[in-house]
Design a protein around this motif. Structure first.
Motif, PDB file in Angstrom:
ATOM      1  N   ALA A  17     -14.132  20.917 -56.507  1.00 53.90           N
ATOM      2  CA  ALA A  17     -14.681  21.440 -57.750  1.00 53.90           C
ATOM      3  C   ALA A  17     -15.466  22.715 -57.499  1.00 53.90           C
ATOM      4  O   ALA A  17     -15.959  22.957 -56.396  1.00 53.90           O
ATOM      5  N   LEU A  18     -15.582  23.522 -58.536  1.00 51.35           N
ATOM      6  CA  LEU A  18     -16.408  24.718 -58.509  1.00 51.35           C
ATOM      7  C   LEU A  18     -17.608  24.477 -59.417  1.00 51.35           C
ATOM      8  O   LEU A  18     -17.453  24.103 -60.574  1.00 51.35           O
ATOM      9  N   ILE A  19     -18.807  24.693 -58.893  1.00 46.60           N
ATOM     10  CA  ILE A  19     -20.040  24.494 -59.643  1.00 46.60           C
ATOM     11  C   ILE A  19     -20.664  25.852 -59.915  1.00 46.60           C
ATOM     12  O   ILE A  19     -20.917  26.626 -58.982  1.00 46.60           O
ATOM     13  N   SER A  20     -20.919  26.180 -61.172  1.00 45.85           N
ATOM     14  CA  SER A  20     -21.573  27.450 -61.500  1.00 45.85           C
ATOM     15  C   SER A  20     -22.298  27.344 -62.852  1.00 45.85           C
ATOM     16  O   SER A  20     -21.861  26.590 -63.724  1.00 45.85           O
ATOM     17  N   PRO A  21     -23.430  28.053 -63.017  1.00 48.84           N
ATOM     18  CA  PRO A  21     -24.115  28.792 -61.956  1.00 48.84           C
ATOM     19  C   PRO A  21     -24.880  27.841 -61.041  1.00 48.84           C
ATOM     20  O   PRO A  21     -25.209  26.733 -61.437  1.00 48.84           O
ATOM     21  N   ASN A  22     -25.187  28.298 -59.858  1.00 49.81           N
ATOM     22  CA  ASN A  22     -25.950  27.507 -58.907  1.00 49.81           C
ATOM     23  C   ASN A  22     -26.675  28.459 -57.962  1.00 49.81           C
ATOM     24  O   ASN A  22     -26.015  29.115 -57.156  1.00 49.81           O
ATOM     25  N   PRO A  23     -27.974  28.629 -58.117  1.00 50.18           N
ATOM     26  CA  PRO A  23     -28.957  27.850 -58.878  1.00 50.18           C
ATOM     27  C   PRO A  23     -28.719  27.929 -60.393  1.00 50.18           C
ATOM     28  O   PRO A  23     -28.153  28.888 -60.894  1.00 50.18           O
ATOM     29  N   PHE A  24     -29.179  26.881 -61.101  1.00 54.25           N
ATOM     30  CA  PHE A  24     -29.020  26.823 -62.546  1.00 54.25           C
ATOM     31  C   PHE A  24     -30.387  26.655 -63.208  1.00 54.25           C
ATOM     32  O   PHE A  24     -31.350  26.240 -62.567  1.00 54.25           O
ATOM     33  N   SER A  25     -30.452  26.993 -64.481  1.00 54.51           N
ATOM     34  CA  SER A  25     -31.714  26.868 -65.225  1.00 54.51           C
ATOM     35  C   SER A  25     -31.769  25.585 -66.040  1.00 54.51           C
ATOM     36  O   SER A  25     -32.772  24.872 -66.025  1.00 54.51           O
ATOM     37  N   ASP A  26     -30.700  25.291 -66.781  1.00 54.53           N
ATOM     38  CA  ASP A  26     -30.653  24.085 -67.604  1.00 54.53           C
ATOM     39  C   ASP A  26     -29.430  23.235 -67.267  1.00 54.53           C
ATOM     40  O   ASP A  26     -29.552  22.084 -66.913  1.00 54.53           O
ATOM     41  N   ASN A  27     -28.234  23.852 -67.392  1.00 50.77           N
ATOM     42  CA  ASN A  27     -26.990  23.126 -67.142  1.00 50.77           C
ATOM     43  C   ASN A  27     -26.081  23.954 -66.249  1.00 50.77           C
ATOM     44  O   ASN A  27     -26.343  25.133 -66.004  1.00 50.77           O
ATOM     45  N   PHE A  28     -25.019  23.337 -65.775  1.00 48.87           N
ATOM     46  CA  PHE A  28     -24.038  24.032 -64.946  1.00 48.87           C
ATOM     47  C   PHE A  28     -22.645  23.560 -65.336  1.00 48.87           C
ATOM     48  O   PHE A  28     -22.466  22.475 -65.898  1.00 48.87           O
ATOM     49  N   ASN A  29     -21.659  24.395 -65.053  1.00 49.44           N
ATOM     50  CA  ASN A  29     -20.265  24.059 -65.332  1.00 49.44           C
ATOM     51  C   ASN A  29     -19.615  23.460 -64.089  1.00 49.44           C
ATOM     52  O   ASN A  29     -19.954  23.836 -62.960  1.00 49.44           O
ATOM     53  N   ILE A  30     -18.684  22.556 -64.293  1.00 47.53           N
ATOM     54  CA  ILE A  30     -17.914  21.970 -63.203  1.00 47.53           C
ATOM     55  C   ILE A  30     -16.437  22.194 -63.512  1.00 47.53           C
ATOM     56  O   ILE A  30     -15.930  21.720 -64.523  1.00 47.53           O
ATOM     57  N   GLU A  31     -15.774  22.959 -62.649  1.00 46.82           N
ATOM     58  CA  GLU A  31     -14.336  23.187 -62.816  1.00 46.82           C
ATOM     59  C   GLU A  31     -13.584  22.409 -61.755  1.00 46.82           C
ATOM     60  O   GLU A  31     -13.837  22.566 -60.554  1.00 46.82           O
ATOM     61  N   THR A  32     -12.658  21.567 -62.171  1.00 43.99           N
ATOM     62  CA  THR A  32     -11.878  20.771 -61.236  1.00 43.99           C
ATOM     63  C   THR A  32     -10.575  20.342 -61.881  1.00 43.99           C
ATOM     64  O   THR A  32     -10.501  20.224 -63.111  1.00 43.99           O
ATOM     65  N   GLU A  33      -9.566  20.157 -61.052  1.00 43.83           N
ATOM     66  CA  GLU A  33      -8.283  19.658 -61.559  1.00 43.83           C
ATOM     67  C   GLU A  33      -8.269  18.132 -61.582  1.00 43.83           C
ATOM     68  O   GLU A  33      -7.355  17.522 -62.139  1.00 43.83           O
TER      69      GLU A  33
END
Length: 288
Positions: free
Chosen positions: A216-232
């Motif tokens: 998976a790809l985690i962004s943004p990281n560092p994060f302020s409130d939430n982050f996105n997770i991209e994965t198949e």
């Protein structure tokens, strides 16, 4: 045997703990020694090189000498190490003088790389690389080129090139022959082209046949409130633990995860993703 990016949780680890970053000349000479205590890998505060160990003994290195291997610039991969703790400037001088083994030695914090940043462009089409000039990256934006020249940025690539999301595609990783904190200030001041910057952290590569590569790809990281997770892959559960190993969040709902991460205190955490195929993956998260 597959490799796992294993982010070690050590009981006495403190957020923003200072240390010395070492880049080795040869990845196989000066690498850190570890022991297994049945639960975790523990730094033995030593390397496989006698000369480096002599320097460690002189300055009483007891807080940890650790691999910090996953540098974004491929030729540096597996060559970066961290000495955790605060030491006199003379130790850095002694390390730099040991030039047959140590290519560079710099002050850093935690597992932050001293020469790398992740930046998000305002516009995907402004600031993309077009080539090099004297080993310095050249982009399609003159202002960014001036910054890269001033700070000797020699590596600049998309952080998540396989993404299909515009906001994620706008992330680039830059590596410089400079103090990344000064580069960071210059980039943030160029707000018409650079939307935000992030630190780049490393980790430890340990052999383990039970794990697959990161999914998976985690962004943004560092994060302020939430982050996105991209994965198949389909995620069946999200777990977040703090640096003491205490479980803070465990949920099967991404919206519930977002709810709870927005309330987390600033600091470092480990996110574990459980996938539908029965596998797991761990990621270091930083909330700022």
């Amino acid at each position: 045997m597959k490799k796992l990016l294993l982010l070690l949780l050590i009981a006495n680890f403190a957020f923003a703990q200072p240390g010395i970053e070492i880049r080795l000349v040869n990845a196989n000479i000066g690498t850190a020694n570890y022991s297994w205590n049945g639960f975790n890998y523990i730094s033995m505060n030593s390397s496989n090189d006698a000369g480096l160990n002599a320097i460690f003994s002189t300055y009483n290195v007891t807080e940890g000498y650790e691999n910090n291997e996953v540098h974004p610039y491929p030729p540096y991969f597996a060559k970066i190490k961290i000495i955790r703790g605060t030491y006199p400037a003379q130790m850095i001088a002694d390390l730099q003088a040991y030039s047959t083994v140590v290519a560079s030695a710099k002050i850093t914090n935690n597992y932050e790389f001293s020469d790398a940043l992740r930046m998000q462009l305002v516009d995907l089409n402004i600031g993309s690389p077009v080539g090099t000039s004297g080993n310095i990256i050249v982009t399609n934006d003159a202002g960014l080129n001036t910054i890269f020249l001033d700070f000797n940025v020699f590596y600049y690539v998309q952080s998540y090139p396989s993404s299909s999301v515009n906001s994620t595609l706008r992330y680039y990783t830059a590596v410089c022959d400079c103090d990344k904190n000064l580069l960071n200030t210059a980039l943030l001041n160029y707000s018409s082209v650079v939307e935000r910057t992030e630190i780049v952290n490393g980790g430890v590569m340990l052999s383990n046949p039970q794990f697959e590569k990161t999914k998976a790809l985690i962004s943004p990281n560092p994060f302020s409130d939430n982050f996105n997770i991209e994965t198949e892959q389909t995620i069946t559960n999200y777990t977040i633990v703090d640096i003491t190993g205490k479980t803070i969040i465990s949920t099967s709902s991404k919206s519930e995860l977002d709810n709870q991460t927005s309330q987390l205190s600033n600091g470092m955490y480990i996110l574990t993703l459980d996938f539908e195929n029965g596998q797991k993956a761990n990621y270091k998260l930083v909330k700022k």
